[in-house]
Design a protein around this motif. Structure first.
Motif, PDB file in Angstrom:
ATOM      1  N   UNK A  39       0.671  -1.185  -0.024  1.00 46.74           N
ATOM      2  CA  UNK A  39      -0.009  -0.193   0.070  1.00 46.74           C
ATOM      3  C   UNK A  39       0.897   1.168  -0.148  1.00 46.74           C
ATOM      4  N   UNK A  40       0.349   2.217  -0.184  1.00 47.60           N
ATOM      5  CA  UNK A  40       1.001   3.567  -0.167  1.00 47.60           C
ATOM      6  C   UNK A  40       0.606   4.015   1.303  1.00 47.60           C
ATOM      7  N   UNK A  41       1.911   3.983   2.125  1.00 45.97           N
ATOM      8  CA  UNK A  41       1.700   4.161   3.659  1.00 45.97           C
ATOM      9  C   UNK A  41       2.263   5.462   3.932  1.00 45.97           C
ATOM     10  N   UNK A  42       1.590   6.728   3.964  1.00 46.31           N
ATOM     11  CA  UNK A  42       2.343   7.833   4.308  1.00 46.31           C
ATOM     12  C   UNK A  42       2.406   7.905   5.890  1.00 46.31           C
ATOM     13  N   UNK A  43       3.456   8.281   6.683  1.00 45.98           N
ATOM     14  CA  UNK A  43       3.619   8.358   7.966  1.00 45.98           C
ATOM     15  C   UNK A  43       4.159   9.965   8.196  1.00 45.98           C
ATOM     16  N   UNK A  44       3.357  10.482   9.311  1.00 43.03           N
ATOM     17  CA  UNK A  44       3.744  11.733  10.082  1.00 43.03           C
ATOM     18  C   UNK A  44       4.617  11.504  11.269  1.00 43.03           C
ATOM     19  N   UNK A  45       5.451  12.607  11.393  1.00 41.63           N
ATOM     20  CA  UNK A  45       6.199  12.542  12.609  1.00 41.63           C
ATOM     21  C   UNK A  45       5.264  13.308  13.653  1.00 41.63           C
ATOM     22  N   UNK A  46       5.778  13.086  15.025  1.00 41.54           N
ATOM     23  CA  UNK A  46       4.876  13.660  15.995  1.00 41.54           C
ATOM     24  C   UNK A  46       5.897  13.798  17.104  1.00 41.54           C
ATOM     25  N   UNK A  47       6.375  15.105  17.487  1.00 43.22           N
ATOM     26  CA  UNK A  47       7.147  15.186  18.676  1.00 43.22           C
ATOM     27  C   UNK A  47       6.472  15.612  19.916  1.00 43.22           C
ATOM     28  N   UNK A  48       6.707  14.605  20.926  1.00 43.82           N
ATOM     29  CA  UNK A  48       5.914  14.786  21.927  1.00 43.82           C
ATOM     30  C   UNK A  48       6.931  15.201  23.149  1.00 43.82           C
ATOM     31  N   UNK A  49       6.741  16.705  23.662  1.00 42.44           N
ATOM     32  CA  UNK A  49       7.439  17.211  24.675  1.00 42.44           C
ATOM     33  C   UNK A  49       6.697  16.898  26.117  1.00 42.44           C
ATOM     34  N   UNK A  50       7.565  16.206  26.946  1.00 40.65           N
ATOM     35  CA  UNK A  50       7.207  15.926  28.175  1.00 40.65           C
ATOM     36  C   UNK A  50       7.540  17.232  29.334  1.00 40.65           C
ATOM     37  N   UNK A  51       6.277  17.427  30.007  1.00 35.61           N
ATOM     38  CA  UNK A  51       6.273  18.506  31.013  1.00 35.61           C
ATOM     39  C   UNK A  51       7.044  20.083  30.709  1.00 35.61           C
ATOM     40  N   UNK A  52       6.463  20.517  29.359  1.00 38.73           N
ATOM     41  CA  UNK A  52       7.058  21.584  28.828  1.00 38.73           C
ATOM     42  C   UNK A  52       6.247  22.615  29.562  1.00 38.73           C
ATOM     43  N   UNK A  53       6.891  23.875  29.788  1.00 38.83           N
ATOM     44  CA  UNK A  53       6.058  24.983  30.220  1.00 38.83           C
ATOM     45  C   UNK A  53       4.977  25.481  29.304  1.00 38.83           C
ATOM     46  N   UNK A  54       5.191  25.606  28.040  1.00 38.66           N
ATOM     47  CA  UNK A  54       4.187  25.711  26.865  1.00 38.66           C
ATOM     48  C   UNK A  54       4.683  25.016  25.614  1.00 38.66           C
ATOM     49  N   UNK A  55       3.693  24.851  24.854  1.00 34.03           N
ATOM     50  CA  UNK A  55       3.990  24.373  23.387  1.00 34.03           C
ATOM     51  C   UNK A  55       3.027  25.472  22.531  1.00 34.03           C
ATOM     52  N   UNK A  56       3.563  26.155  21.843  1.00 32.60           N
ATOM     53  CA  UNK A  56       3.061  27.061  20.846  1.00 32.60           C
ATOM     54  C   UNK A  56       3.305  26.778  19.395  1.00 32.60           C
ATOM     55  N   UNK A  57       2.159  26.407  18.749  1.00 28.09           N
ATOM     56  CA  UNK A  57       2.632  26.329  17.297  1.00 28.09           C
ATOM     57  C   UNK A  57       1.504  27.372  16.276  1.00 28.09           C
ATOM     58  N   UNK A  58       2.460  27.674  15.023  1.00 31.92           N
ATOM     59  CA  UNK A  58       1.876  28.297  14.165  1.00 31.92           C
ATOM     60  C   UNK A  58       2.550  28.113  12.771  1.00 31.92           C
ATOM     61  N   UNK A  59       1.512  27.730  11.978  1.00 29.34           N
ATOM     62  CA  UNK A  59       1.952  27.223  10.513  1.00 29.34           C
ATOM     63  C   UNK A  59       2.838  25.888  10.663  1.00 29.34           C
TER      64      UNK A  59
END
Length: 268
Positions: free
Chosen positions: A155-175
């Motif tokens: 099959x065509x199996x795309x995979x996406x990366x996912x970074x998981x930060x443990x106990x951060x003060x904050x996670x801010x994402x844009x674009x």
């Protein structure tokens, strides 16, 4: 405490990655380093000196983070298959957790960053304002997963990366990049559960079966890291907890003694 033992069957553990315990590689690294450390003295034990050596402290923290994220991923339920410590290269590279479910395939990389500020602005990821290469690393792991699973399933199996930060003060994402996500340990199961479905139950089962087969990861070191011992790591966790409690006790005792002395001094 997270159960590290996986399947009770040694045969099943050898045949399938479904039985691979979370954090197996870093636990092995931690225990191998710890075996070279000097035992604490009686006084050190009494006053709560950490049992961890300089060499074992970092993999210990990494292992605790991976185990915590593994427990969070269990909240996804039966629609998802979660594999741990998936080998993807001859140099010992591993995907900390591989999540396969209705929303697709995700290669999770766990980073322990207590009280740090994480920001993503397009292709730039910063930690406390300093640019870091985590997006590139995560993308590479996801690409490895996609190539191996596409070859194994047809099959065509795309995979996406996912970074998981443990106990951060904050996670801010844009674009945020389309092929790499960024989240915290507290939000990881919701982040995955909220993705739009892209795979049928049949496709999930087929991809998961291929992912669990060690032969899928061609050229990888598809074996449990030498030195992994669930009981030894559990015992080390207990020692670390006891040392922490002892330091807390003595710290409280010192503060109380200082307060009493101050009252006696100024009350005289």
């Amino acid at each position: 405490m997270t159960d590290l033992r996986g399947s009770n069957s040694a045969t099943a553990a050898a045949a399938s990655l479904r039985a691979q315990p979370a954090a197996a590689s870093v636990i092995a690294t931690c225990l191998n380093a710890q075996a070279e450390s000097r035992p604490r003295s009686i006084i050190g034990r009494a006053f709560g000196a950490s049992p961890l050596s300089e060499a074992s402290r970092r993999p210990y923290v990494a292992a605790i983070g991976e185990l915590h994220v593994a427990s969070e991923l269990e909240k996804l339920g039966a629609d998802w298959v979660i594999l741990h410590d998936v080998p993807v290269g001859e140099r010992g590279k591993v995907i900390d957790h591989l999540a396969i479910g209705p929303a697709g395939v995700f290669a999770l990389e766990v980073e322990h960053r207590p009280a740090d500020a994480i920001a993503v602005r397009g292709e730039l990821l910063t930690i406390n304002g300093v640019a870091r290469p985590h997006l590139v690393t995560s993308r590479d792991l996801a690409t490895e997963a996609a190539v191996n699973l596409t070859r194994a399933t047809g099959l065509n199996v795309p995979a996406r990366g996912l970074i998981v930060f443990v106990a951060p003060q904050s996670v801010s994402t844009r674009d945020e990049p389309d092929d790499v996500g960024v989240t915290s340990d507290r939000a990881v199961h919701k982040w995955l559960a909220d993705r739009e479905p892209t795979l049928s139950a049949t496709q999930v089962a087929m991809i998961a079966a291929a992912a669990a087969d060690r032969s899928t990861w061609r050229g990888a070191i598809a074996r449990r890291a030498p030195g992994f011992n669930a009981d030894a790591f559990d015992a080390l966790r207990v020692e670390v907890q006891r040392a922490w409690l002892a330091r807390g006790f003595w710290g409280t005792a010192i503060i109380a003694a200082a307060a009493i002395a101050a009252v006696q001094l100024f009350g005289a």
